[in-house]
Design a protein around this motif. Structure first.
Motif, mmCIF file in Angstrom:
data_model
loop_
_atom_site.group_PDB
_atom_site.id
_atom_site.type_symbol
_atom_site.label_atom_id
_atom_site.label_comp_id
_atom_site.label_asym_id
_atom_site.label_seq_id
_atom_site.Cartn_x
_atom_site.Cartn_y
_atom_site.Cartn_z
ATOM 1 N N LYS A 1 0.723 -0.990 -0.075
ATOM 2 C CA LYS A 1 0.268 -0.152 -0.125
ATOM 3 C C LYS A 1 1.078 1.310 0.194
ATOM 4 N N PRO B 1 -9.284 -0.489 4.226
ATOM 5 C CA PRO B 1 -7.719 0.648 5.031
ATOM 6 C C PRO B 1 -8.829 1.163 5.700
ATOM 7 N N ALA C 1 -5.360 4.676 -0.933
ATOM 8 C CA ALA C 1 -6.813 4.175 -0.986
ATOM 9 C C ALA C 1 -7.892 5.099 -1.684
ATOM 10 N N GLY D 1 -2.556 3.491 4.984
ATOM 11 C CA GLY D 1 -3.130 2.689 4.000
ATOM 12 C C GLY D 1 -4.473 3.437 3.574
#
Length: 382
Positions: free
Chosen positions: A64, A330, A340, A336
C-alpha cells in the motif's frame, strides 16, 4: 492478476480478428489497471521531530505504502530513528527540493511542527503532490485558509491524521447514534490528554516546539482540543457551533511557561452541546468520550472498550459492554487510507474525520476558543 486469452482463427477470417481486437484491448487495460493499483504509494516523510512519526517509520511493509525519502536536517535525529526502525540513511535528504528531484514522491506526510504545515502545502500542492498532516491541520485559521485554497487550486488531497480516527469505539458510537439506540443526541463530553509533555518524557526535539505558542499554535488547547473539535464536527454532520466558550489555565508553569496546559471548551449547537476537556494535567493518559441521547448514553472508554447504558427511572440503567475488534483495512490505518483515497479505491464521506472540510471547521473552533479564553467571553461562530 493477468488474464490469458487463447484463440485460433484463419488468416482469412478478418472479420473475426477485427471483432477480437477490442476484447484484447480490454484485457490489456484490465491487466494494466490491476498492476497499477498494486503498486505502493510513493510517500515522502517531511520532518522527524513529531514523535507520531514512529507510526509510519515502524509500519509493517506492504503493497500500500512505500517510504521513498525522508527530509530532515538534524542528521543525528535521522540516524537515531533510521537505526531504530532498520531503515537506510540513504533515504534521508537535507531538503524538500532534493526529495522531489531524487525520490519523486506521489504524496508526503508532515511530521514536523504544526507551523510548518503551511510551507509544506505551499511547496508540494503546485506539484500535484498530496499531503497528509498530523493533527491539527494548522496553527491558525489564517494558515488553514491558505492551505485549503492551495489544495483546491491544484487538485490535491489534504488530509489530517488523528489517533482517535482509528478507534473502533469512536465509529461504533456514531453507528449506534444513527440507529437511534440512545435517542437524539443531546450532548458530548470528550476528554483527551496526559500528564504533560515533559512528564511523559517526550524527546527534546519534540518538546522544543510542542510547548511553543508559535510553532504549535498553543498548548493543551491546541494539542488536545483539536481531537474534540474534530469528533464533534463529525458527529454533528458538519454543523458549526453557534458559540464557543473556553477557559485555559497554566497549572504547570515550571514545565510549560509559555503556553496553557489546561483547557475546557464548550460548543453550543442549536439542539446540542459539546464539552471538550483538553489537558496536560490528567494523572493518566486518556482519549475517551461520552455520547448522551434522550434516553441513554454511550461510553467510548478507550480504543476498544464500549459501554451502553439505557436509562430506567430516576437513576437506574441497564448496561451492556462491548470489546470491539479493529476496523477492516483501509479504515484501520491512516496511511493505507490515504493511499486508497489517492488511488480512487474509496472516497471520504462528507465531514469525514480526516477530511479538509471537517478540519477547516476544527480550525474555526480552535481560533474561537483561543480568542474566548483571552477575552473571557463567548465567541459567536455564525
Amino acid at each position: 492478476m493477468i488474464y490469458i486469452l487463447s484463440f485460433c482463427v484463419r488468416k482469412t477470417d478478418n472479420v473475426i480478428i477485427s471483432s477480437l481486437i477490442p476484447l484484447i484491448g480490454l484485457v490489456c487495460l484490465i491487466t494494466t489497471t490491476s498492476t497499477a493499483q498494486n503498486k505502493p504509494l510513493r510517500v515522502g516523510v517531511i520532518g522527524l521531530t513529531h514523535t507520531h512519526v514512529h507510526w509510519i517509520l515502524g509500519r509493517p511493509a506492504d503493497d500500500k505504502v512505500e517510504i521513498v525519502g525522508i527530509v530532515e536536517s538534524n542528521m543525528e535525529l535521522a540516524k537515531r530513528y533510521t537505526q531504530q526502525h532498520g531503515l537506510s540513511m540513504d533515504l534521508v535528504y537535507p531538503s524538500t527540493d532534493d526529495l522531489i528531484q531524487h525520490a519523486k514522491p506521489e504524496a508526503v506526510l508532515a511530521f514536523g511542527t504544526i507551523y510548518d504545515h503551511l510551507e509544506i502545502v505551499e511547496k508540494f500542492a503546485p506539484l500535484g503532490i498530496h499531503v497528509m498532516v498530523e493533527k491539527p491541520l494548522a496553527v491558525s485559521l489564517d494558515h488553514a485558509k491558505k492551505m485549503e485554497a492551495l489544495a483546491k487550486k491544484h487538485g490535491i488531497y489534504l488530509l489530517t491524521n488523528y489517533e482517535t480516527t482509528w478507534y473502533p469505539t469512536v465509529h461504533s458510537a456514531l453507528e449506534l447514534l444513527k440507529k437511534d439506540s440512545i435517542g437524539t443526541l443531546s450532548q458530548l463530553i470528550i476528554r483527551d490528554g496526559h500528564k504533560g509533555p515533559l512528564k511523559i518524557g517526550v524527546n527534546r526535539e519534540f518538546l522544543e516546539w510542542l510547548t511553543d505558542p508559535v510553532k504549535n499554535g498553543g498548548g493543551a488547547i491546541t494539542d488536545f482540543g483539536c481531537y474534540g473539535a474534530n469528533i464533534a464536527t463529525w458527529m454533528m454532520n458538519g454543523e458549526k457551533p453557534l458559540s464557543v466558550v473556553a477557559v485555559t489555565q497554566q497549572l504547570q508553569n515550571e514545565n510549560n511557561p509559555e503556553v496553557d496546559d489546561e483547557s475546557t471548551i464548550i460548543l453550543t449547537y442549536k439542539n446540542a452541546k459539546a464539552t471538550i476537556q483538553a489537558s496536560w494535567n490528567w494523572p493518566i493518559g486518556r482519549k475517551d468520550m461520552e455520547v448522551y441521547g434522550k434516553h441513554g448514553v454511550i461510553y467510548a472508554d478507550n480504543r476498544n472498550d464500549l459501554r451502553i447504558r439505557i436509562a430506567e427511572g430516576y437513576d437506574g440503567y441497564q448496561e451492556t459492554k462491548r470489546r470491539l475488534n479493529e476496523r477492516p483495512p483501509p479504515y484501520n490505518d491512516p496511511f493505507g487510507l490515504f493511499a486508497a483515497v489517492i488511488n480512487k479505491e474509496i472516497s471520504l464521506p462528507p465531514y469525514d474525520l480526516s477530511s479538509l472540510e471537517n478540519n477547516m471547521i476544527v480550525m474555526e473552533i480552535l481560533d474561537a476558543a483561543r480568542l474566548s479564553a483571552k477575552k473571557g467571553k463567548a465567541v459567536k461562530m455564525q
